[in-house]
Design an enzyme around this catalytic site. Structure first.
Site, PDB file in Angstrom:
ATOM      1  CG  ASN A 190     -98.923  22.343  59.105  1.00  0.00           C
ATOM      2  OD1 ASN A 190     -98.088  23.069  58.607  1.00  0.00           O
ATOM      3  ND2 ASN A 190    -100.167  22.730  59.332  1.00  0.00           N
ATOM      4  CB  ILE A 201    -102.411  23.903  53.877  1.00  0.00           C
ATOM      5  CG1 ILE A 201    -102.314  25.437  53.877  1.00  0.00           C
ATOM      6  CG2 ILE A 201    -103.791  23.425  53.487  1.00  0.00           C
ATOM      7  CD1 ILE A 201    -102.485  26.067  52.511  1.00  0.00           C
ATOM      8  CG  HIS A 213    -104.732  29.269  60.765  1.00  0.00           C
ATOM      9  ND1 HIS A 213    -103.827  28.431  61.366  1.00  0.00           N
ATOM     10  CD2 HIS A 213    -104.923  30.298  61.618  1.00  0.00           C
ATOM     11  CE1 HIS A 213    -103.489  28.928  62.548  1.00  0.00           C
ATOM     12  NE2 HIS A 213    -104.141  30.069  62.722  1.00  0.00           N
ATOM     13  CG  HIS A 214     -98.560  27.314  58.663  1.00  0.00           C
ATOM     14  ND1 HIS A 214     -98.417  26.026  58.190  1.00  0.00           N
ATOM     15  CD2 HIS A 214     -97.401  27.944  58.357  1.00  0.00           C
ATOM     16  CE1 HIS A 214     -97.232  25.892  57.638  1.00  0.00           C
ATOM     17  NE2 HIS A 214     -96.598  27.051  57.713  1.00  0.00           N
ATOM     18  CB  ALA A 215    -104.033  25.189  62.086  1.00  0.00           C
TER      19      ALA A 215
END
Length: 410
Positions: free
Chosen positions: A255, A73, A69-71
């Site tokens: 991020n 990395i 999930h982009h949350a």
């Protein structure tokens, strides 16, 4: 506020899986299978990652599909994670026995309240710092050629010089077939372009590798839009992620990404003119981005209440706001990859092909991930909005030949 904790009931067999492709196991079958996995939402009751070992590819190859999930990395931290999993020689390294794993206890209500109280206590200091950054950045924000025209503000300001590339009327994303609300299904295609060919064009034109990548994307999108009879009269607007990770933050997850907004000259027929326009547009966009504190946008975002942000996002989806007024047409990412050979269990890494994310209003994403001697392009689209995403990939391969011919580096 939400917090990350270790899963006390972690089961690695849920996250690491295997499957096999049917014969002949070509790249198209791999793309179809990978994007099916990609379209499935991650289980929010478990850690937000999955890894698949895919057998049955032609020529004895195997593939690994990793979904995180982009949350958790961004592109840079994802590369760091990939490098940590792999070896730099065909002989696997010796692995020490891991320490016994003892998961942290799930925090109770009292602990969560204490964390929230500590965060709230620091908020006034953070708010003051962010407010000072905003005030200091006002001249850059007001003068930005990428800022939409605001009549009530601009009426009292001197007319801004938007230059040739970002000229009046204001830079507003034009309508395209992929700037609509997305559905649950995806299409994905990928290819590799030799880095040497891109560098040859870069040297001949006196630009950067990223400028050439952006020009390749502009030419491929122009071809796709023309085939669908939807080419806008003016340029598209692209968001280009920029890493703001400091030296101290290297090797950490999360991020650390900002973005520059630039024009994408799909309206220009001449490939050399497109590259020149891309170069100038990126120069202006970088100047505007550098005039703002690197972490200003992320600092502002952290002040939003998650519950309110979720409600606002749902409302925007119901009203189709991002379809009616898209802030940009698509995201184009160029992430540097490993420049050495990497191995996994003795097998050499041949290429890394990116599957990124799309969202309402931006139903197409182009991402480039470098690996040794190659630039690996991945085009991800909503299945209904961009059903023939492979045409974009084919156009990218044609565009590199067109640019090479334009600058005499065939």
């Amino acid at each position: 506020q939400p917090y990350w904790i270790e899963d006390p009931d972690f089961d690695i067999e849920f996250h690491v899986r295997e499957l096999a492709l049917p014969a002949p196991g070509d790249d198209h079958q791999l793309a179809v299978q990978a994007v099916r996995l990609h379209a499935r939402p991650l289980d929010r009751r478990r850690p937000l990652w999955e890894t698949y070992l895919i057998h049955g590819l032609q020529d004895g190859r195997q593939a690994i599909y990793i979904k995180v999930h982009h949350a958790a990395i961004d592109g840079v931290s994802g590369n760091d994670l990939l490098a940590a999993l792999m070896d730099t020689s065909p002989e696997p390294r010796e692995i020490d026995e891991p320490d016994p794993w003892r998961p942290e206890a799930e925090p109770g209500a009292a602990q969560l309240l204490a964390r929230s109280a500590a965060a709230l206590a620091a908020n006034p200091v953070r708010a003051a710092r962010v407010s000072v950054d905003i005030v200091r950045s006002l001249p850059a924000i007001i003068g930005s050629p990428a800022r939409p025209w605001l009549p009530l503000i601009d009426r009292f300001l001197l007319r801004r010089n938007r230059g040739v590339v970002l000229s009046a009327p204001p830079l507003i994303a034009p309508a395209t077939p992929f700037n609509k609300n997305i559905g649950p299904h995806r299409r994905w295609a990928f290819t590799s372009i030799p880095l040497a060919e891109v560098k040859a064009i870069k040297n001949a034109a006196g630009v950067t590798v990223n400028d050439v990548v952006m020009a390749l994307c502009a030419g491929a999108l122009r071809t796709w839009l023309q085939k669908h009879d939807t080419l806008p009269d003016g340029p598209l607007v692209a968001a280009v992620p920029v890493s703001i990770r400091t030296e101290e933050q290297k090797g950490t997850h999360g991020n650390r990404v900002s973005a520059v907004i630039t024009s994408l000259p799909t309206h220009l027929a001449d490939p050399a003119a497109r590259l020149a326009a891309v170069h100038e547009g990126m120069r202006v966009a970088k100047e505007q981005h550098n005039a703002l504190p690197a972490e200003l946008l992320t600092d502002i975002a952290e002040f939003s209440m998650p519950a309110l942000a979720n409600q606002a996002n749902r409302l925007a989806t119901r009203l189709r706001l991002l379809e009616r007024v898209p802030p940009f047409n698509l995201i184009i990412s160029n992430v540097p990859g490993p420049n050495v050979d990497l191995y996994l269990a003795g097998s050499r890494l041949d290429g890394i092909y990116p599957l990124s994310a799309i969202a309402d209003g931006q139903g197409l994403n182009l991402t480039v991930l470098g690996s040794r001697g190659k630039l690996n392009f991945g085009a991800l689209g909503d299945r209904d909005l961009v059903p023939d995403v492979d045409l974009i990939i084919d156009a990218l391969k044609d565009e590199i030949a067109t640019l090479s011919a334009a600058f005499g580096v065939c």
